[in-house]
Design a protein around this motif. Sequence first.
Motif, PDB file in Angstrom:
ATOM      1  N   LEU A  99       0.783  -1.207   0.110  1.00 33.28           N
ATOM      2  CA  LEU A  99      -0.085  -0.165  -0.004  1.00 33.28           C
ATOM      3  C   LEU A  99       0.976   1.203  -0.037  1.00 33.28           C
ATOM      4  CD1 LEU A  99      -2.917   1.180   0.346  1.00 33.28           C
ATOM      5  CD2 LEU A  99      -2.478   1.329   2.866  1.00 33.28           C
ATOM      6  N   THR A 100       1.848   1.191   0.924  1.00 31.30           N
ATOM      7  CA  THR A 100       2.660   2.563   1.012  1.00 31.30           C
ATOM      8  C   THR A 100       3.395   2.978  -0.419  1.00 31.30           C
ATOM      9  OG1 THR A 100       3.191   1.851   3.257  1.00 31.30           O
ATOM     10  CG2 THR A 100       4.813   3.592   2.181  1.00 31.30           C
ATOM     11  N   PHE A 101       4.019   1.729  -1.300  1.00 32.71           N
ATOM     12  CA  PHE A 101       4.659   2.244  -2.447  1.00 32.71           C
ATOM     13  C   PHE A 101       3.589   2.128  -3.603  1.00 32.71           C
ATOM     14  CE2 PHE A 101       7.870   1.116   0.748  1.00 32.71           C
ATOM     15  CZ  PHE A 101       8.760   2.147   0.737  1.00 32.71           C
ATOM     16  N   GLY A 102       2.366   1.309  -3.536  1.00 27.82           N
ATOM     17  CA  GLY A 102       1.479   1.345  -4.553  1.00 27.82           C
ATOM     18  C   GLY A 102       0.495   2.337  -4.819  1.00 27.82           C
ATOM     19  N   LEU A 103      -0.142   3.053  -3.613  1.00 24.85           N
ATOM     20  CA  LEU A 103      -1.250   3.805  -3.632  1.00 24.85           C
ATOM     21  C   LEU A 103      -0.832   4.935  -4.338  1.00 24.85           C
ATOM     22  CD1 LEU A 103      -4.224   4.168  -2.449  1.00 24.85           C
ATOM     23  CD2 LEU A 103      -2.958   5.316  -0.463  1.00 24.85           C
ATOM     24  N   PRO A 104       0.213   5.668  -4.288  1.00 25.76           N
ATOM     25  CA  PRO A 104       1.341   5.539  -2.899  1.00 25.76           C
ATOM     26  C   PRO A 104       0.756   6.381  -1.887  1.00 25.76           C
ATOM     27  CG  PRO A 104       2.031   7.047  -4.712  1.00 25.76           C
ATOM     28  CD  PRO A 104       0.826   6.770  -4.892  1.00 25.76           C
ATOM     29  N   LEU A 105       1.397   6.108  -0.608  1.00 22.11           N
ATOM     30  CA  LEU A 105       1.516   6.762   0.453  1.00 22.11           C
ATOM     31  C   LEU A 105       2.435   7.717   0.737  1.00 22.11           C
ATOM     32  CD1 LEU A 105       0.349   4.474   3.153  1.00 22.11           C
ATOM     33  CD2 LEU A 105      -1.248   5.937   2.084  1.00 22.11           C
ATOM     34  N   VAL A 106       3.643   7.277  -0.110  1.00 25.99           N
ATOM     35  CA  VAL A 106       5.099   8.044  -0.214  1.00 25.99           C
ATOM     36  C   VAL A 106       4.797   9.677  -1.259  1.00 25.99           C
ATOM     37  CG1 VAL A 106       7.361   8.039  -1.225  1.00 25.99           C
ATOM     38  CG2 VAL A 106       6.251   6.154  -0.016  1.00 25.99           C
ATOM     39  N   LEU A 107       5.007  10.545  -0.570  1.00 31.36           N
ATOM     40  CA  LEU A 107       4.966  11.826  -0.998  1.00 31.36           C
ATOM     41  C   LEU A 107       3.630  12.004  -1.716  1.00 31.36           C
ATOM     42  CD1 LEU A 107       8.631  11.952  -2.874  1.00 31.36           C
ATOM     43  CD2 LEU A 107       7.641  13.230  -0.830  1.00 31.36           C
ATOM     44  N   ASN A 108       2.592  11.628  -1.156  1.00 30.99           N
ATOM     45  CA  ASN A 108       1.361  11.749  -1.641  1.00 30.99           C
ATOM     46  C   ASN A 108       0.489  12.873  -0.643  1.00 30.99           C
ATOM     47  OD1 ASN A 108      -1.150  11.752  -2.575  1.00 30.99           O
ATOM     48  ND2 ASN A 108      -1.620   9.571  -2.987  1.00 30.99           N
ATOM     49  N   PHE A 109       0.923  14.171  -1.226  1.00 29.19           N
ATOM     50  CA  PHE A 109       0.432  15.315  -0.236  1.00 29.19           C
ATOM     51  C   PHE A 109      -1.240  15.527  -0.196  1.00 29.19           C
ATOM     52  CE2 PHE A 109       4.521  16.629  -1.242  1.00 29.19           C
ATOM     53  CZ  PHE A 109       5.155  16.814  -0.021  1.00 29.19           C
ATOM     54  N   ASP A 110      -2.022  14.694  -1.387  1.00 27.41           N
ATOM     55  CA  ASP A 110      -3.512  14.693  -1.119  1.00 27.41           C
ATOM     56  C   ASP A 110      -3.955  13.965  -0.229  1.00 27.41           C
ATOM     57  OD1 ASP A 110      -3.672  15.768  -3.720  1.00 27.41           O
ATOM     58  OD2 ASP A 110      -3.320  13.897  -4.613  1.00 27.41           O
ATOM     59  N   ILE A 111      -3.251  12.989   0.573  1.00 29.86           N
ATOM     60  CA  ILE A 111      -3.872  12.573   1.440  1.00 29.86           C
ATOM     61  C   ILE A 111      -2.824  12.469   3.139  1.00 29.86           C
ATOM     62  CG2 ILE A 111      -5.202  10.487   0.393  1.00 29.86           C
ATOM     63  CD1 ILE A 111      -3.037   8.465   0.725  1.00 29.86           C
ATOM     64  N   LEU A 112      -2.072  13.508   2.994  1.00 24.54           N
ATOM     65  CA  LEU A 112      -1.025  13.492   3.937  1.00 24.54           C
ATOM     66  C   LEU A 112      -1.636  13.555   5.294  1.00 24.54           C
ATOM     67  CD1 LEU A 112       1.766  13.614   5.422  1.00 24.54           C
ATOM     68  CD2 LEU A 112       2.120  15.949   4.641  1.00 24.54           C
ATOM     69  N   VAL A 113      -2.420  14.744   5.431  1.00 24.10           N
ATOM     70  CA  VAL A 113      -2.978  14.986   6.664  1.00 24.10           C
ATOM     71  C   VAL A 113      -3.782  13.948   7.371  1.00 24.10           C
ATOM     72  CG1 VAL A 113      -4.631  16.820   7.830  1.00 24.10           C
ATOM     73  CG2 VAL A 113      -3.118  17.458   6.096  1.00 24.10           C
ATOM     74  N   PRO A 114      -4.778  13.368   6.644  1.00 27.59           N
ATOM     75  CA  PRO A 114      -5.686  12.329   7.176  1.00 27.59           C
ATOM     76  C   PRO A 114      -4.961  11.031   7.523  1.00 27.59           C
ATOM     77  CG  PRO A 114      -6.188  12.471   4.851  1.00 27.59           C
ATOM     78  CD  PRO A 114      -5.546  13.856   5.207  1.00 27.59           C
ATOM     79  N   TYR A 115      -3.609  10.779   6.648  1.00 22.84           N
ATOM     80  CA  TYR A 115      -2.978   9.704   6.953  1.00 22.84           C
ATOM     81  C   TYR A 115      -2.159   9.960   8.283  1.00 22.84           C
ATOM     82  CZ  TYR A 115       1.669   7.276   6.181  1.00 22.84           C
ATOM     83  OH  TYR A 115       2.824   6.505   6.258  1.00 22.84           O
ATOM     84  N   LEU A 116      -1.721  11.000   8.663  1.00 26.92           N
ATOM     85  CA  LEU A 116      -0.881  11.547   9.722  1.00 26.92           C
ATOM     86  C   LEU A 116      -2.164  11.367  11.105  1.00 26.92           C
ATOM     87  CD1 LEU A 116       1.421  14.335   9.117  1.00 26.92           C
ATOM     88  CD2 LEU A 116       1.926  11.863   9.150  1.00 26.92           C
ATOM     89  N   ILE A 117      -2.984  11.738  10.742  1.00 24.70           N
ATOM     90  CA  ILE A 117      -4.256  11.786  11.756  1.00 24.70           C
ATOM     91  C   ILE A 117      -4.458  10.330  12.201  1.00 24.70           C
ATOM     92  CG2 ILE A 117      -6.561  12.069  12.398  1.00 24.70           C
ATOM     93  CD1 ILE A 117      -6.334  14.463  10.631  1.00 24.70           C
ATOM     94  N   VAL A 118      -4.818   9.274  10.948  1.00 25.00           N
ATOM     95  CA  VAL A 118      -4.794   8.130  11.457  1.00 25.00           C
ATOM     96  C   VAL A 118      -4.066   7.280  12.078  1.00 25.00           C
ATOM     97  CG1 VAL A 118      -5.110   5.821  10.172  1.00 25.00           C
ATOM     98  CG2 VAL A 118      -6.681   7.555   9.540  1.00 25.00           C
TER      99      VAL A 118
END
Length: 425
Positions: A326-345
């Motif tokens: 998931l981290t490298f496929g979604l990706p979560l890496v350098l994906n500013f679109d979902i950074l804030v909820p990602y950190l909140i979760v």
Amino acid sequence: MSENSKMKWASEKLVPAIAKFTNLKFVRCMQAAITACMPATIIGSIFMLLMSVPFPADSTFGLAVAWRNFSEANNVWLNLGYQIGLNAAGFYILLGMVAAVCKEEEAPIVNNLVLSVFAFVCLQCGFLEGGGLDIGFWGAKGMMAALVVGYVVPEFNIWLMNHGLRIKLPDSVPPFAAEPINALFANLTVGAAVFAVKLTLGAFGFTLGSLINGIFAPLFSASDSLAAVLAYCILVRVLWFFGLHGNNIAGSVVNVVLTANLVENADAILAGGKATHIFNSAFQNWTTTGILAIVIATMIVAKSQQLKAISRISLVPSLFNIGEPLTFGLPLVLNFDILVPYLIVFALNGAIPYLACQMGFMNIPYLSIPFTVPAFLKVFLMSMDVRAVLVYLVNMVLCVLIMIPSLRRYDRRLLAEEQKGQSSL
């Protein structure tokens, strides 16, 4: 700052600085040392669970009675398994540290291992009234000292050998016989230095462990707080966001403290008390449960081919707490679109169970469980408390709801790009 500027700053400034830290030899060796003690702590936790019945003393139903009778009848050898496993974690960290240093230096392990064990016992030992040796320092109290001795002693011995303090024997002498003779002068020098340190510390009423633990006492006390949990969770995920292994990097700093907290919890449970350190190496497993929540949220909203594919690929690994697909496929890496909820979760992954433990809604974890055990089962086994599963489910639902809006917007953008690409063909 634009997204490209942020990525440029991260690649040119942040990532090299973190990589420089993680590439320090002591940090690499410390990571290996902490990992080396994990099998023993897991085995020790199993013995401890068999010995400590996780039911009230007045429970009369069949399983509780049978478990209690088994524990009482086999207490001696169960306690032996616990003491040699979980309560000797400091000793295993020492062995892991020496092996890691010798691997880094391409030096013989056996001689340096024996020398380091000798130094560790000398610098830490105390004597009981009956004349026996106090080995309490093998556990939580000796972990910090184990890291220091396991690094300094072989490094010093190897340095002496490399600078000519050795006995040169003919090549005809077999290596197994030549090695201890070659290192004799260097070993004697290390031994003399160890006793000099021992006598100096003793003159002031210290052992090496008591001195080091005193220095790091503020770190131990500060580590068991909600602020520390939140800082750890956010730091780990910020590092992953930039493509760095956050668990390994942050763990290299805090894992020895968290392992010590776990051992102290286990000791308290066996003594008939309660676990007191919420943030420990078992509780650490709570901080990774957000991966599955993100996968579920992705499956709910996915209409783009990219998110449909990555959610299917990531589901099974995430059930076993493996987040790299998931981290490298979604990706979560350098994906500013979902950074804030990602950190909140992931902040909630630490905060909700911490507060649940603090308020008495569930037991504090005190058992070491393998990382890849599915989370819904692992949170129960860590504390032997079914309420932990309820906390996990509430946390999961909340995290899924938090991720859905941002993932939906991200999915719409991907879908639009896919449709645009198809129309241009």
